[in-house]
Design an enzyme around this catalytic site. Structure first.
Site, PDB file in Angstrom:
ATOM      1  N   ALA A  48       0.832  -1.208   0.000  1.00  0.00           N
ATOM      2  CA  ALA A  48       0.000   0.000   0.000  1.00  0.00           C
ATOM      3  C   ALA A  48       0.866   1.258   0.000  1.00  0.00           C
ATOM      4  O   ALA A  48       0.641   2.181  -0.790  1.00  0.00           O
ATOM      5  CB  ALA A  48      -0.936  -0.009   1.204  1.00  0.00           C
ATOM      6  N   GLU A  68       9.555   3.728   7.503  1.00  0.00           N
ATOM      7  CA  GLU A  68       9.429   2.311   7.854  1.00  0.00           C
ATOM      8  C   GLU A  68      10.075   2.099   9.221  1.00  0.00           C
ATOM      9  O   GLU A  68      11.218   2.495   9.435  1.00  0.00           O
ATOM     10  CB  GLU A  68      10.129   1.450   6.789  1.00  0.00           C
ATOM     11  N   ASN A  76       5.138  -7.166   5.697  1.00  0.00           N
ATOM     12  CA  ASN A  76       4.682  -8.506   5.331  1.00  0.00           C
ATOM     13  C   ASN A  76       4.680  -8.701   3.832  1.00  0.00           C
ATOM     14  O   ASN A  76       4.776  -9.819   3.336  1.00  0.00           O
ATOM     15  CB  ASN A  76       3.254  -8.735   5.821  1.00  0.00           C
ATOM     16  N   GLY A  82       3.819 -13.743  -3.035  1.00  0.00           N
ATOM     17  CA  GLY A  82       3.911 -12.987  -4.282  1.00  0.00           C
ATOM     18  C   GLY A  82       2.759 -13.196  -5.239  1.00  0.00           C
ATOM     19  O   GLY A  82       2.943 -13.227  -6.458  1.00  0.00           O
ATOM     20  N   ARG A 327     -10.371 -19.658   3.006  1.00  0.00           N
ATOM     21  CA  ARG A 327      -9.401 -19.864   4.075  1.00  0.00           C
ATOM     22  C   ARG A 327     -10.015 -20.065   5.445  1.00  0.00           C
ATOM     23  O   ARG A 327      -9.548 -20.883   6.229  1.00  0.00           O
ATOM     24  CB  ARG A 327      -8.467 -18.664   4.135  1.00  0.00           C
ATOM     25  N   GLU A 467      -3.915  -3.414   4.788  1.00  0.00           N
ATOM     26  CA  GLU A 467      -4.410  -4.232   5.892  1.00  0.00           C
ATOM     27  C   GLU A 467      -4.788  -3.432   7.140  1.00  0.00           C
ATOM     28  O   GLU A 467      -5.574  -3.892   7.966  1.00  0.00           O
ATOM     29  CB  GLU A 467      -3.362  -5.292   6.248  1.00  0.00           C
TER      30      GLU A 467
END
Lengths: 500, 117
Positions: A48, A68, A76, A82, A327, A467
């Site tokens: 993002a 960062e 992550n 990928g 999932r 996320e």
């Protein structure tokens, strides 16, 4: 019952907001001693954050910074497998796969079990072609193979040749820098700096931060001229936080995340009165192996083999699920595999070697003892101490389903196992879920603006993507759908800040 | 400056209460640096060094070459790896005053036999 339970959890979230609100500090920009000032401030260097940086650069921003907190970039995003789901791509058409953004949204809504946001999902899916091209323009290279990640009507998870998120992150980081984006590690976001009217002026940052040394470095104030994008990922690495939201997710369940995924950005936005949404919807990866840390090699192996292989309960010697269901369905069933004392008793993924060897992942799982080769069903039963007769019958039944093209046991899609029979030798991996993704987070709109809990309106100059935002995926996220979503909303945030 | 065969980062974190004289230093750093703490502690004695401190003496390209692996395992090279390329700071895997394991060990079971904890 679920609705009431969700309400109670939401209520708890709202209480947390109330409790934290008095701790925030408001100020006028002129009263602040700013150590730095940037046009666009991005917190987090995953999909993002980097997508936002690239897009802001393309749109002509002159001074973009990406902070960062870890010593390395990518969060992550650089550790995952990928994969990215795109609909109706040239590669899908080449492989004869019919798909569309509409079908993709439909699949995601089904997986979200009524809680996903159709508006946000549609926004993301419609940006899909742009994102797919953006990644290629950055230098990402895709394999000529598309993966069925489970819960989907069409196979659409494209994968970079590295088979790791690094195949996206490193080219995107390089491209961002080519636009002059400043990238800074060891800069931990500590909080938002807001004006009296609630709009965001900038952020507090701990410069020179080292993980687990919370007093390291020094605090600086960073002014954001156009806005702040929080792209700090989820909280799977924060055991206390996630267990408070879902009691089944204690230490017994590992996670696939980088150690930085502790929810800092989320908590800071909660403190600022942002609306929390779906925080207890936490997803575990059903493809994980208990025999290695994090994501490792087992995930890649099982993802490739789930379509044409079977998952066996060691107590019964039989299947217990549709191996390509979504999932949540699979992870919930896997975590229920227990021995007679109630301890974890990981299920077995049994794959036929003749098919498993077609993917590079097999070599890796064998080499690093994440999977093992067996010459016969008897050898598997003996090694793992499971009922031989039942296992033999299950394999015979499964081969019947393959031949018939229909699974009456669990309704699994059989179109990806046509002609692939379960014959010796076998490659066997253990399966135990690991916390992987937090569907919940901060509420955003289709402009990636953060919504205030108090009035349901955007908090000026504050954006969130990826996320750390919530509401997009609902109860369960489909595999491969996070990557394009993170990038789509990163791009969206950049466009909002640049008024594009 | 001579190039040392392994990258060793410096950290002061858990030894804040000890005097400079008492902190442990790797033997080969004693030989080269002696007791000049500021050689590495460019952010002040009580802070971790910057990630550039190690690079005053160690060259990441040289290190990547020294720890290169066969084509099959080439991205397991700790100094030029799949996830971070050559941008994995020394301090993520090496500690001068304490012990550290390779960052890769959090997820992988790769062998790093020459790594000194």
């Amino acid at each position: 019952m679920q609705t009431r339970r969700s309400f109670l959890k939401f209520g708890a979230g709202a209480a947390a907001v109330g409790a934290l609100a008095p701790l925030t500090a408001s100020a006028k920009s002129s009263d602040i001693k700013w150590d730095e000032s940037h046009e666009v401030v991005i917190v987090g260097s995953g999909f993002a954050g980097l997508a936002a940086a690239v897009e802001a650069g393309k749109l002509g921003a002159k001074d973009i910074v990406v902070f960062e907190k870890l010593g390395v970039y990518g969060g992550n995003s650089t550790l995952n497998a990928g994969q990215a789901c795109f609909a109706d791509t040239d590669l899908q058409r080449k492989l004869g796969i019919k798909d569309s953004a509409e079908l993709m949204v439909k699949d995601q809504l089904a997986s979200g079990r009524g809680y996903a946001s159709e508006e946000l999902l549609r926004h993301s899916a419609e940006l899909g072609p742009y994102i797919y091209q953006l990644t290629k323009d950055c230098g990402c290279v895709y394999r000529d193979h598309i993966i069925n990640t489970g819960g989907t009507s069409a196979t659409r998870s494209h994968q970079v040749v590295e088979r790791s998120g690094a195949g996206f992150i490193r080219p995107m980081l390089k491209t961002a820098r080519s636009y002059g984006v400043k990238t800074k590690t060891r800069h931990k976001f500590e909080g938002l700096i807001t004006a009296a009217d609630g709009s965001v002026l900038g952020i507090k940052v701990r410069k020179g931060y080292h993980t687990e040394h919370e007093d390291s470095g020094k605090l600086i104030n960073v002014k954001a001229e156009r806005g702040v994008l929080i792209a700090t990922g989820g909280f799977a690495a924060n055991v206390a936080f996630r267990q408070a939201l879902d009691p089944t997710l204690g230490h017994e369940v590992g996670h696939t995340n980088a150690r930085g995924a502790t929810g800092d950005g989320l908590i800071a936005m909660l403190a600022e009165g942002a609306m929390p949404i779906h925080l207890s919807f936490i997803q575990s990866g059903p493809w994980a192996s208990p025999d290695e840390g994090g994501f490792g090699y087992g995930a890649g192996f099982s993802l490739y083999n789930f379509p044409h292989s079977i998952a066996i309960d060691r107590n019964t010697g039989m299947r217990f699920m549709n191996e390509t269901a979504d999932r949540k369905h699979r992870a919930d069933l896997e975590i229920q595999r227990r021995d007679k004392d109630g301890n974890p008793h990981p299920a077995l993924l049994i794959a036929p070697k003749h098919e498993a060897q077609k993917d590079p992942s097999m070599e890796n799982v064998l080499k690093y003892n994440v999977a093992w080769e067996f010459d016969s069903v008897e050898a598997i039963a003996k090694h793992f101490d499971l009922p031989l007769k039942a296992l033999k019958q299950q394999i015979e039944d499964w081969n019947g389903y393959v031949k018939a093209g229909h699974d009456p046991q669990f309704g699994k899609r059989m179109d990806m196992s046509t002609g692939i029979y379960m014959t010796a030798p076998f490659i066997v991996q253990r399966l135990w879920p690991k916390v992987h993704y937090c569907q919940g987070g901060i509420q955003i709109n289709t402009k990636a603006e953060v919504i205030a809990a108090k009035n349901g309106k955007p908090i000026p100059n504050l954006y969130a993507a990826g996320e750390v935002s919530g509401g997009v995926h609902g109860v369960s996220r489909l595999g491969g759908c996070s990557t394009p979503d993170c990038m789509a909303f990163g791009v969206t945030a950049a466009r909002s800040m640049m008024k594009a | 400056m001579s190039k040392l065969t392994t990258v060793l980062a410096l950290t002061f974190g858990c030894l804040l209460t000890l005097s400079a004289q008492a902190v442990e230093i790797r033997d080969h750093h004693k030989e080269v640096i002696g007791k000049d703490c500021k050689t590495c502690h460019d952010n002040g004695i009580k802070q971790f060094p910057s990630d550039q401190a190690c690079l005053q003496c160690h060259d990441v390209d040289d290190l990547a070459e020294q720890t290169a692996r066969s084509e099959e395992d080439k991205w397991q090279n700790p100094h030029n790896n799949l996830h971070y390329g050559k941008e994995l700071p020394c301090q993520e895997c090496h500690s001068e005053h304490g012990t550290k394991k390779p960052l890769c060990s959090n997820c992988h079971t790769f062998k790093y036999d020459k790594h000194k904890e």
